[in-house]
Motif scaffolding. Structure first.
Motif, mmCIF file in Angstrom:
data_model
loop_
_atom_site.group_PDB
_atom_site.id
_atom_site.type_symbol
_atom_site.label_atom_id
_atom_site.label_comp_id
_atom_site.label_asym_id
_atom_site.label_seq_id
_atom_site.Cartn_x
_atom_site.Cartn_y
_atom_site.Cartn_z
ATOM 1 N N ARG A 159 0.925 -1.293 0.007
ATOM 2 C CA ARG A 159 0.064 -0.135 0.144
ATOM 3 C C ARG A 159 0.912 1.372 0.062
ATOM 4 N NH1 ARG A 159 -5.081 -1.174 3.760
ATOM 5 N NH2 ARG A 159 -6.110 -2.911 2.625
ATOM 6 N N LEU A 160 1.858 1.206 0.608
ATOM 7 C CA LEU A 160 2.869 2.267 0.711
ATOM 8 C C LEU A 160 3.481 2.621 -0.649
ATOM 9 C CD1 LEU A 160 4.301 4.355 2.498
ATOM 10 C CD2 LEU A 160 6.111 2.721 2.703
ATOM 11 N N VAL A 161 3.992 1.502 -1.327
ATOM 12 C CA VAL A 161 4.576 1.860 -2.519
ATOM 13 C C VAL A 161 3.375 2.159 -3.665
ATOM 14 C CG1 VAL A 161 5.430 0.274 -4.565
ATOM 15 C CG2 VAL A 161 6.231 0.002 -2.364
ATOM 16 N N TRP A 162 2.345 1.773 -3.413
ATOM 17 C CA TRP A 162 1.220 1.907 -4.450
ATOM 18 C C TRP A 162 0.892 3.562 -4.185
ATOM 19 C CZ3 TRP A 162 -0.729 -1.134 -7.953
ATOM 20 C CH2 TRP A 162 -2.145 -0.850 -8.675
ATOM 21 N N ALA A 163 0.992 4.089 -3.072
ATOM 22 C CA ALA A 163 0.656 5.372 -2.670
ATOM 23 C C ALA A 163 1.653 6.526 -3.260
ATOM 24 C CB ALA A 163 0.398 5.750 -1.382
ATOM 25 N N LEU A 164 2.916 6.158 -3.396
ATOM 26 C CA LEU A 164 3.975 6.714 -3.836
ATOM 27 C C LEU A 164 3.748 7.922 -5.050
ATOM 28 C CD1 LEU A 164 7.157 4.656 -2.981
ATOM 29 C CD2 LEU A 164 6.329 6.788 -1.904
ATOM 30 N N PRO A 165 3.172 7.567 -6.263
ATOM 31 C CA PRO A 165 3.293 8.315 -7.503
ATOM 32 C C PRO A 165 2.678 9.727 -6.856
ATOM 33 C CG PRO A 165 2.599 6.092 -8.212
ATOM 34 C CD PRO A 165 2.648 6.250 -6.454
ATOM 35 N N GLY A 166 3.304 10.615 -7.318
ATOM 36 C CA GLY A 166 2.731 12.132 -7.005
ATOM 37 C C GLY A 166 3.240 12.546 -5.967
ATOM 38 N N THR A 167 4.279 12.006 -4.970
ATOM 39 C CA THR A 167 5.129 12.354 -3.894
ATOM 40 C C THR A 167 6.097 13.474 -4.208
ATOM 41 O OG1 THR A 167 4.311 10.399 -2.945
ATOM 42 C CG2 THR A 167 6.261 11.555 -1.835
ATOM 43 N N ARG A 168 6.243 14.476 -3.528
ATOM 44 C CA ARG A 168 7.068 15.232 -3.658
ATOM 45 C C ARG A 168 7.767 15.797 -2.095
ATOM 46 N NH1 ARG A 168 7.282 19.127 -8.229
ATOM 47 N NH2 ARG A 168 8.312 20.730 -6.753
ATOM 48 N N VAL A 169 8.996 15.580 -2.169
ATOM 49 C CA VAL A 169 10.022 15.855 -1.233
ATOM 50 C C VAL A 169 10.913 16.907 -1.277
ATOM 51 C CG1 VAL A 169 11.539 14.884 0.707
ATOM 52 C CG2 VAL A 169 9.695 13.459 -0.251
ATOM 53 N N GLU A 170 10.980 18.132 -0.460
ATOM 54 C CA GLU A 170 11.965 19.213 -0.801
ATOM 55 C C GLU A 170 12.611 19.505 0.463
ATOM 56 O OE1 GLU A 170 10.229 22.662 -2.769
ATOM 57 O OE2 GLU A 170 8.687 21.333 -3.635
ATOM 58 N N ILE A 171 14.044 19.391 0.442
ATOM 59 C CA ILE A 171 14.592 19.846 1.605
ATOM 60 C C ILE A 171 15.747 20.790 1.268
ATOM 61 C CG2 ILE A 171 16.643 18.788 3.245
ATOM 62 C CD1 ILE A 171 15.346 15.893 2.586
ATOM 63 N N GLU A 172 15.903 21.906 1.877
ATOM 64 C CA GLU A 172 16.606 22.865 1.805
ATOM 65 C C GLU A 172 17.309 23.421 2.956
ATOM 66 O OE1 GLU A 172 16.214 27.307 -0.091
ATOM 67 O OE2 GLU A 172 14.395 25.737 -0.811
ATOM 68 N N GLN A 173 18.761 23.444 3.005
ATOM 69 C CA GLN A 173 19.539 23.961 4.108
ATOM 70 C C GLN A 173 20.652 24.661 3.692
ATOM 71 O OE1 GLN A 173 21.020 20.460 6.436
ATOM 72 N NE2 GLN A 173 21.984 21.906 8.003
ATOM 73 N N GLY A 174 20.546 25.943 3.754
ATOM 74 C CA GLY A 174 21.655 26.685 3.652
ATOM 75 C C GLY A 174 21.511 27.219 2.176
ATOM 76 N N ARG A 175 22.617 26.916 1.515
ATOM 77 C CA ARG A 175 22.578 27.240 -0.290
ATOM 78 C C ARG A 175 22.352 25.928 -0.901
ATOM 79 N NH1 ARG A 175 27.852 30.692 -1.545
ATOM 80 N NH2 ARG A 175 26.609 30.482 -3.535
ATOM 81 N N THR A 176 22.045 24.787 -0.267
ATOM 82 C CA THR A 176 21.847 23.574 -0.962
ATOM 83 C C THR A 176 20.606 22.969 -0.718
ATOM 84 O OG1 THR A 176 24.198 22.921 -0.212
ATOM 85 C CG2 THR A 176 22.771 21.055 -0.901
ATOM 86 N N ALA A 177 19.922 22.552 -1.882
ATOM 87 C CA ALA A 177 18.542 22.007 -2.148
ATOM 88 C C ALA A 177 18.419 20.766 -2.742
ATOM 89 C CB ALA A 177 17.883 23.074 -2.697
ATOM 90 N N VAL A 178 17.584 20.070 -2.173
ATOM 91 C CA VAL A 178 17.418 18.552 -2.942
ATOM 92 C C VAL A 178 15.672 18.706 -3.000
ATOM 93 C CG1 VAL A 178 17.470 16.286 -2.448
ATOM 94 C CG2 VAL A 178 19.364 17.610 -1.848
ATOM 95 N N LEU A 179 15.343 18.109 -4.177
ATOM 96 C CA LEU A 179 13.803 17.886 -4.459
ATOM 97 C C LEU A 179 13.975 16.593 -5.058
ATOM 98 C CD1 LEU A 179 10.800 18.804 -5.304
ATOM 99 C CD2 LEU A 179 12.179 19.823 -7.431
ATOM 100 N N VAL A 180 13.011 15.758 -4.823
ATOM 101 C CA VAL A 180 12.624 14.341 -4.902
ATOM 102 C C VAL A 180 11.467 14.185 -5.399
ATOM 103 C CG1 VAL A 180 12.554 11.632 -4.438
ATOM 104 C CG2 VAL A 180 14.317 13.215 -3.559
ATOM 105 N N HIS A 181 11.112 13.861 -6.730
ATOM 106 C CA HIS A 181 9.709 13.816 -7.225
ATOM 107 C C HIS A 181 9.406 12.296 -7.817
ATOM 108 C CE1 HIS A 181 6.145 15.714 -9.537
ATOM 109 N NE2 HIS A 181 5.947 14.632 -9.664
ATOM 110 N N VAL A 182 8.259 11.757 -7.369
ATOM 111 C CA VAL A 182 7.983 10.345 -7.804
ATOM 112 C C VAL A 182 6.869 10.359 -8.741
ATOM 113 C CG1 VAL A 182 7.388 7.963 -7.076
ATOM 114 C CG2 VAL A 182 8.979 9.238 -5.480
ATOM 115 N N ARG A 183 7.035 9.833 -9.915
ATOM 116 C CA ARG A 183 5.990 9.811 -10.970
ATOM 117 C C ARG A 183 5.470 8.539 -11.022
ATOM 118 N NH1 ARG A 183 8.193 13.813 -15.547
ATOM 119 N NH2 ARG A 183 9.143 15.540 -13.988
#
Length: 86
Positions: free
Chosen positions: A62-86
């Motif tokens: 169920r967790l894997v089935w719900a993953l599409p459309g998930t966006r995770v954004e992390i920002e710290q200082g001048r570094t940023a990471v964006l993870v998008h699951v389609r």
């Protein structure tokens, strides 16, 4: 629906973005021997802690089935990471 593509964007300290596309199906096929070991370790952990392996597998599914459309954004200082699951 199972996720098909994971996009990872990373902003470096100099302000430039680096984008990485990870197709899920080929990645799972390449890592399938390790995936088998992880499933076996999970079943052993379920049996040791007296949790139903079928229920745990259903929850992971169920967790894997719900993953599409998930966006995770992390920002710290001048570094940023964006993870998008389609």
């Amino acid at each position: 629906m199972i996720p098909h593509l994971v996009t990872v964007r990373h902003r470096r300290a100099d302000g430039r973005w680096r984008r990485l596309y990870l197709p899920v199906l080929p990645l799972v096929l390449v890592l399938s021997p390790l995936l088998l070991l992880v499933v076996l370790a999970g079943v052993v952990a379920c049996l040791v802690t007296r949790v139903s392996p079928v229920g745990a597998l259903r929850g992971v599914g169920r967790l894997v089935w719900a993953l599409p459309g998930t966006r995770v954004e992390i920002e710290q200082g001048r570094t940023a990471v964006l993870v998008h699951v389609r």
